[in-house]
Design a protein around this motif. Sequence first.
Motif, PDB file in Angstrom:
ATOM      1  N   PRO A  15      46.759  64.521  19.775  1.00  0.00           N
ATOM      2  CA  PRO A  15      46.271  63.161  19.501  1.00  0.00           C
ATOM      3  C   PRO A  15      45.610  63.054  18.129  1.00  0.00           C
ATOM      4  O   PRO A  15      44.992  64.007  17.651  1.00  0.00           O
ATOM      5  CB  PRO A  15      45.233  62.943  20.605  1.00  0.00           C
ATOM      6  CG  PRO A  15      44.768  64.311  20.957  1.00  0.00           C
ATOM      7  CD  PRO A  15      45.961  65.206  20.780  1.00  0.00           C
ATOM      8  N   THR A  16      45.774  61.895  17.526  1.00  0.00           N
ATOM      9  CA  THR A  16      45.051  61.617  16.290  1.00  0.00           C
ATOM     10  C   THR A  16      43.711  60.980  16.619  1.00  0.00           C
ATOM     11  O   THR A  16      42.817  60.952  15.791  1.00  0.00           O
ATOM     12  CB  THR A  16      45.860  60.681  15.367  1.00  0.00           C
ATOM     13  OG1 THR A  16      46.243  59.518  16.104  1.00  0.00           O
ATOM     14  CG2 THR A  16      47.102  61.392  14.857  1.00  0.00           C
ATOM     15  N   TRP A  17      43.610  60.472  17.831  1.00  0.00           N
ATOM     16  CA  TRP A  17      42.354  59.895  18.323  1.00  0.00           C
ATOM     17  C   TRP A  17      42.328  60.093  19.825  1.00  0.00           C
ATOM     18  O   TRP A  17      43.320  59.840  20.515  1.00  0.00           O
ATOM     19  CB  TRP A  17      42.298  58.411  17.967  1.00  0.00           C
ATOM     20  CG  TRP A  17      41.047  57.728  18.377  1.00  0.00           C
ATOM     21  CD1 TRP A  17      39.775  58.050  18.019  1.00  0.00           C
ATOM     22  CD2 TRP A  17      40.937  56.594  19.242  1.00  0.00           C
ATOM     23  NE1 TRP A  17      38.889  57.179  18.608  1.00  0.00           N
ATOM     24  CE2 TRP A  17      39.574  56.274  19.354  1.00  0.00           C
ATOM     25  CE3 TRP A  17      41.868  55.819  19.921  1.00  0.00           C
ATOM     26  CZ2 TRP A  17      39.122  55.221  20.121  1.00  0.00           C
ATOM     27  CZ3 TRP A  17      41.404  54.770  20.681  1.00  0.00           C
ATOM     28  CH2 TRP A  17      40.044  54.479  20.770  1.00  0.00           C
ATOM     29  N   LEU A  18      41.219  60.587  20.327  1.00  0.00           N
ATOM     30  CA  LEU A  18      41.093  60.841  21.760  1.00  0.00           C
ATOM     31  C   LEU A  18      39.661  60.633  22.188  1.00  0.00           C
ATOM     32  O   LEU A  18      38.732  61.182  21.603  1.00  0.00           O
ATOM     33  CB  LEU A  18      41.513  62.276  22.093  1.00  0.00           C
ATOM     34  CG  LEU A  18      41.307  62.740  23.542  1.00  0.00           C
ATOM     35  CD1 LEU A  18      42.105  61.894  24.523  1.00  0.00           C
ATOM     36  CD2 LEU A  18      41.673  64.210  23.669  1.00  0.00           C
ATOM     37  N   GLU A  19      39.510  59.819  23.215  1.00  0.00           N
ATOM     38  CA  GLU A  19      38.209  59.572  23.825  1.00  0.00           C
ATOM     39  C   GLU A  19      38.393  59.665  25.333  1.00  0.00           C
ATOM     40  O   GLU A  19      39.267  59.006  25.892  1.00  0.00           O
ATOM     41  CB  GLU A  19      37.745  58.159  23.471  1.00  0.00           C
ATOM     42  CG  GLU A  19      36.375  58.070  22.904  1.00  0.00           C
ATOM     43  CD  GLU A  19      35.991  56.610  22.625  1.00  0.00           C
ATOM     44  OE1 GLU A  19      34.902  56.223  23.075  1.00  0.00           O
ATOM     45  OE2 GLU A  19      36.784  55.889  21.992  1.00  0.00           O
ATOM     46  N   VAL A  20      37.603  60.487  25.987  1.00  0.00           N
ATOM     47  CA  VAL A  20      37.591  60.574  27.447  1.00  0.00           C
ATOM     48  C   VAL A  20      36.207  60.122  27.883  1.00  0.00           C
ATOM     49  O   VAL A  20      35.206  60.747  27.544  1.00  0.00           O
ATOM     50  CB  VAL A  20      37.886  62.006  27.944  1.00  0.00           C
ATOM     51  CG1 VAL A  20      37.798  62.051  29.466  1.00  0.00           C
ATOM     52  CG2 VAL A  20      39.255  62.471  27.466  1.00  0.00           C
ATOM     53  N   ILE A  21      36.162  59.022  28.615  1.00  0.00           N
ATOM     54  CA  ILE A  21      34.901  58.397  28.979  1.00  0.00           C
ATOM     55  C   ILE A  21      34.713  58.473  30.492  1.00  0.00           C
ATOM     56  O   ILE A  21      35.566  58.011  31.257  1.00  0.00           O
ATOM     57  CB  ILE A  21      34.877  56.925  28.523  1.00  0.00           C
ATOM     58  CG1 ILE A  21      35.159  56.842  27.029  1.00  0.00           C
ATOM     59  CG2 ILE A  21      33.552  56.266  28.880  1.00  0.00           C
ATOM     60  CD1 ILE A  21      35.665  55.499  26.568  1.00  0.00           C
ATOM     61  N   ASP A  22      33.613  59.056  30.917  1.00  0.00           N
ATOM     62  CA  ASP A  22      33.270  59.110  32.334  1.00  0.00           C
ATOM     63  C   ASP A  22      32.558  57.804  32.681  1.00  0.00           C
ATOM     64  O   ASP A  22      31.442  57.548  32.235  1.00  0.00           O
ATOM     65  CB  ASP A  22      32.366  60.313  32.620  1.00  0.00           C
ATOM     66  CG  ASP A  22      32.048  60.486  34.098  1.00  0.00           C
ATOM     67  OD1 ASP A  22      32.315  59.559  34.895  1.00  0.00           O
ATOM     68  OD2 ASP A  22      31.526  61.554  34.442  1.00  0.00           O
ATOM     69  N   GLU A  23      33.220  56.960  33.447  1.00  0.00           N
ATOM     70  CA  GLU A  23      32.670  55.655  33.836  1.00  0.00           C
ATOM     71  C   GLU A  23      32.175  55.659  35.285  1.00  0.00           C
ATOM     72  O   GLU A  23      31.965  54.606  35.875  1.00  0.00           O
ATOM     73  CB  GLU A  23      33.727  54.559  33.655  1.00  0.00           C
ATOM     74  CG  GLU A  23      34.155  54.378  32.215  1.00  0.00           C
ATOM     75  CD  GLU A  23      35.163  53.259  32.029  1.00  0.00           C
ATOM     76  OE1 GLU A  23      35.881  52.907  32.992  1.00  0.00           O
ATOM     77  OE2 GLU A  23      35.227  52.734  30.905  1.00  0.00           O
ATOM     78  N   SER A  24      31.981  56.847  35.836  1.00  0.00           N
ATOM     79  CA  SER A  24      31.594  56.968  37.246  1.00  0.00           C
ATOM     80  C   SER A  24      30.324  56.210  37.575  1.00  0.00           C
ATOM     81  O   SER A  24      30.214  55.593  38.641  1.00  0.00           O
ATOM     82  CB  SER A  24      31.430  58.443  37.617  1.00  0.00           C
ATOM     83  OG  SER A  24      32.634  59.146  37.383  1.00  0.00           O
ATOM     84  N   HIS A  25      29.365  56.220  36.670  1.00  0.00           N
ATOM     85  CA  HIS A  25      28.089  55.543  36.918  1.00  0.00           C
ATOM     86  C   HIS A  25      28.263  54.034  37.119  1.00  0.00           C
ATOM     87  O   HIS A  25      27.453  53.394  37.773  1.00  0.00           O
ATOM     88  CB  HIS A  25      27.113  55.820  35.767  1.00  0.00           C
ATOM     89  CG  HIS A  25      27.547  55.240  34.465  1.00  0.00           C
ATOM     90  ND1 HIS A  25      28.560  55.801  33.696  1.00  0.00           N
ATOM     91  CD2 HIS A  25      27.135  54.142  33.800  1.00  0.00           C
ATOM     92  CE1 HIS A  25      28.732  55.060  32.615  1.00  0.00           C
ATOM     93  NE2 HIS A  25      27.886  54.052  32.648  1.00  0.00           N
ATOM     94  N   LEU A  26      29.341  53.475  36.579  1.00  0.00           N
ATOM     95  CA  LEU A  26      29.599  52.041  36.727  1.00  0.00           C
ATOM     96  C   LEU A  26      30.133  51.696  38.119  1.00  0.00           C
ATOM     97  O   LEU A  26      30.202  50.526  38.482  1.00  0.00           O
ATOM     98  CB  LEU A  26      30.611  51.572  35.676  1.00  0.00           C
ATOM     99  CG  LEU A  26      30.221  51.784  34.214  1.00  0.00           C
ATOM    100  CD1 LEU A  26      31.367  51.410  33.302  1.00  0.00           C
ATOM    101  CD2 LEU A  26      28.972  50.962  33.877  1.00  0.00           C
TER     102      LEU A  26
END
Length: 83
Positions: A15-26
Amino acid sequence: MIADEMRHRLEALAPTWLEVIDESHLHAGHAGARPEGQTHYRVKMSAQAFADLSRVERHRLVIRTLGDIVPRIHALALELASD
């Protein structure tokens, strides 16, 4: 940590850009949520590997790449783009 595993596996797609976001708290208290979290994720990613793929094909590629991680989580939102 699941997010770290996801990042590591997705690096295989260069990837040239990669974000893994844990949204579990939502999603605390919702169906599929666990008190310890690590159930709901969002992946934002751009890669040349997606260039000639449809949206569905991109999603399938990411799911295949994540492999046995997918059954361990409840929800996965994907925002995928080609370079």
